[in-house]
Design a protein around this motif. Structure first.
Motif, PDB file in Angstrom:
ATOM      1  N   ALA A  79     -43.539 -41.675  80.537  1.00 46.02           N
ATOM      2  CA  ALA A  79     -44.004 -42.589  81.582  1.00 46.02           C
ATOM      3  C   ALA A  79     -44.856 -43.714  81.000  1.00 46.02           C
ATOM      4  O   ALA A  79     -44.714 -44.881  81.386  1.00 46.02           O
ATOM      5  CB  ALA A  79     -44.796 -41.809  82.634  1.00 46.02           C
ATOM      6  N   ALA A  80     -45.742 -43.373  80.076  1.00 46.73           N
ATOM      7  CA  ALA A  80     -46.591 -44.395  79.459  1.00 46.73           C
ATOM      8  C   ALA A  80     -45.754 -45.397  78.669  1.00 46.73           C
ATOM      9  O   ALA A  80     -45.977 -46.617  78.751  1.00 46.73           O
ATOM     10  CB  ALA A  80     -47.627 -43.727  78.555  1.00 46.73           C
ATOM     11  N   ALA A 112     -43.832 -47.693  81.042  1.00 45.30           N
ATOM     12  CA  ALA A 112     -44.679 -48.720  81.651  1.00 45.30           C
ATOM     13  C   ALA A 112     -44.952 -49.863  80.677  1.00 45.30           C
ATOM     14  O   ALA A 112     -44.893 -51.039  81.047  1.00 45.30           O
ATOM     15  CB  ALA A 112     -45.994 -48.088  82.120  1.00 45.30           C
ATOM     16  N   ARG A 156     -41.728 -51.900  80.341  1.00 42.96           N
ATOM     17  CA  ARG A 156     -41.474 -52.737  81.513  1.00 42.96           C
ATOM     18  C   ARG A 156     -42.339 -53.988  81.498  1.00 42.96           C
ATOM     19  O   ARG A 156     -41.857 -55.108  81.741  1.00 42.96           O
ATOM     20  CB  ARG A 156     -41.734 -51.934  82.786  1.00 42.96           C
ATOM     21  N   ASP A 157     -43.620 -53.826  81.184  1.00 38.53           N
ATOM     22  CA  ASP A 157     -44.507 -54.977  81.144  1.00 38.53           C
ATOM     23  C   ASP A 157     -44.129 -55.929  80.017  1.00 38.53           C
ATOM     24  O   ASP A 157     -44.252 -57.158  80.160  1.00 38.53           O
ATOM     25  CB  ASP A 157     -45.953 -54.520  80.973  1.00 38.53           C
ATOM     26  N   THR A 210     -50.762 -54.876  75.144  1.00 36.24           N
ATOM     27  CA  THR A 210     -50.998 -54.338  76.481  1.00 36.24           C
ATOM     28  C   THR A 210     -51.690 -52.982  76.410  1.00 36.24           C
ATOM     29  O   THR A 210     -52.583 -52.677  77.210  1.00 36.24           O
ATOM     30  CB  THR A 210     -49.671 -54.209  77.246  1.00 36.24           C
ATOM     31  N   ARG A 245     -55.315 -52.275  78.109  1.00 35.55           N
ATOM     32  CA  ARG A 245     -55.517 -51.260  79.142  1.00 35.55           C
ATOM     33  C   ARG A 245     -56.507 -50.189  78.700  1.00 35.55           C
ATOM     34  O   ARG A 245     -57.227 -49.622  79.516  1.00 35.55           O
ATOM     35  CB  ARG A 245     -54.185 -50.627  79.502  1.00 35.55           C
TER      36      ARG A 245
END
Length: 510
Positions: A220-221, A224, A227-228, A248, A252
């Motif tokens: 999942a990480a 994400a 995708r970004d 990113t 974060r």
């Protein structure tokens, strides 16, 4: 080994068992083979010798652990605390970290229940690494099931000869699954508890920031971040997909695009490196030595270039700040000037002092991060809360130091040496790592400079706000410290007095 025994026995009338020194001496006298085939035979023989030596180390480690437990039991140590410090003593003897010493002891104890694997280890059919793989894949089994896997593998018969690491792991897992199918669930449950984040150096002042996560969270990480990165690239971001993902992640984790604001980086460098573009490397705690140019970049820009980051939003003010704390070193030795306290616990500034001086845990061969700041000679024994009587330790080493039979004391010498004596009477010495600039031979006109530490609290006497031009940062730092920045109108040399009561001053030719 038999040849050694024969030689030693010939020295007297009765056979005498050889010592390790005898074996080493005989090995050192073995001439190198003259032909290539003989050289290959020697390489193979030495590999078998390494396996035999490692197997004997394992046997001796188990016997030592048992002996220590018996002594501690006789001394009234509670059952749950018996064996404490045994792994640390084995680590020191093997010149390994305490963590690895404990794992090696665990490996040795597991092998006692796998006699056929142990026999293959002694004969050289399996080396220490592959024995470790076998134990790792069976550690969750019961003693009976582990023995059953050992019998099925029959490593001592040569069943695993020629097999690579993956083949051995596959064979062991298959045998373990047949013995106990529920072991898979046990492994998974235990693995979740071992999730962690680690940092290790990479070449060219880069690092590997690694997260060990459950599969779903890790996927999942990564999705994400991917995708970004794809979104940013579709909007015209010129950075590569991997660069956007890395930037990113840092943003974060730190809450800041540059990744520095609000976090003390604790960069340690000389004033010459910061103010004079000197080539003396700096030290970045948690990483190690970094080039001078990289250190200046971190100090003045947070280590990020415009090419690495998207254009800043004019509506969002930048908050990156730089604090510089002067740390004074003694002439000649390059040691930090001591700080003292009358309290029992180390105050924050003294903790920071120890952190900069020691960098990592002071136990020999342990390079774990410092978690505890502790007295070398205990407070109850009259030890003072001073830099000279303080050291930085990891949590495990500090607890080990408090077990019966362990003693530590500061000893005279450069770079704050500490002597640690174990319950068996062996003494090991550690010294603080050299600070940046201490290894450089300076001329009489230009003695070694003070270490300058980036980071700190807003109350520090040296403060410069970012964004500001490089010259402004240098001038602000120089003005606050009494040092002339390059290109200024002040004179070529100034004197800065020591603020820690050392009664000395330092001259700099800038």
């Amino acid at each position: 080994m038999e040849a050694v025994l024969g030689q030693v026995a010939g020295r007297g009338r009765e056979p005498q068992a050889p010592s390790i020194a005898d074996v080493l001496g005989l090995l050192a006298r073995v001439p190198m083979a003259s032909d290539d085939a003989g050289k290959i035979d020697q390489i193979r023989g030495l590999e078998d010798l390494k396996s035999l030596a490692a197997a004997r180390q394992a046997e001796t480690s188990v016997a030592f652990d048992l002996s220590q437990r018996r002594e501690q039991s006789a001394a009234g140590v509670p059952v749950e605390e018996q064996g404490a410090g045994a792994g640390a003593q084995i680590a020191l003897a093997r010149r390994e970290s305490p963590n690895r010493g404990s794992r090696l002891l665990g490996l040795a104890k597991a092998l006692t229940g796998m006699p056929r694997t142990f026999a293959a280890f002694r004969s050289g059919r399996l080396n220490e690494w592959r024995v470790t793989l076998i134990v790792k894949e069976t550690i969750y089994l019961s003693v009976e099931d582990r023995a059953g896997v050992d019998e099925e593998l029959a490593a001592d018969t040569g069943a695993l000869d020629g097999a690579g690491d993956r083949a051995i792991i596959g064979a062991v897992r298959a045998a373990a699954y047949r013995r106990d199918p529920t072991s898979v669930a046990k492994r998974a449950a235990r693995a979740v508890t071992e999730r962690t984040v680690s940092l290790r150096p990479a070449p060219d002042t880069m690092t590997y920031l690694t997260a060990l996560l459950p599969a779903a969270q890790g996927v999942a990480a990564y999705a994400a971040l991917s995708r970004d990165a794809d979104t940013a690239r579709s909007r015209g971001d010129e950075r590569s997909r991997g660069q956007v993902m890395a930037d990113t992640l840092v943003e974060r984790a730190t809450g800041t695009p540059g990744g520095v604001t609000g976090v003390e980086v604790q960069l340690v460098m000389t004033d010459r490196t910061l103010l004079q573009a000197d080539a003396e490397p700096a030290r970045l705690p948690g990483y190690g030595t970094i080039p001078a140019a990289t250190a200046r970049s971190i100090a003045l820009t947070g280590g990020s270039s415009a090419a690495q980051q998207p254009a800043p939003d004019p509506a969002v003010p930048e908050e990156l700040s730089l604090w510089i704390r002067r740390l004074y070193t003694a002439p000649g030795t390059g040691e930090l000037v001591a700080m003292d306290s009358t309290a029992r616990l180390f105050p924050p500034n003294l903790k920071r002092f120890l952190q900069v001086r020691d960098d990592t845990c002071r136990t020999p061969y342990c390079d774990a991060p410092i978690r505890h700041h502790d007295h070398i000679l205990g407070w109850a024994a009259g030890g003072k809360t001073t830099a000279g009587n303080g050291q930085g330790l990891c949590e495990a080493c500090n607890h080990t130091k408090e077990t019966p039979g362990w003693t530590t004391k500061p000893i005279p010498g450069p770079r704050h040496p500490v002597a640690t004596t174990t319950p068996t009477g062996h003494t090991y010495r550690s010294t603080a790592p050299p600070l940046p600039g201490t290894a450089v031979r300076m001329s009489p006109e230009r003695p070694p400079g003070h270490a300058v530490q980036g980071g700190g609290d807003p109350g520090s006497p040296l403060h410069a706000a970012h964004p500001a031009a490089k010259a402004s940062v240098l001038a602000s730092a120089a003005e606050a410290s009494g040092i002339t920045a390059p290109g200024s109108a002040a004179g070529p040399a100034v004197t800065t007095a020591c603020n820690y009561g050392c009664g000395s001053s330092r001259n700099y030719g800038l």
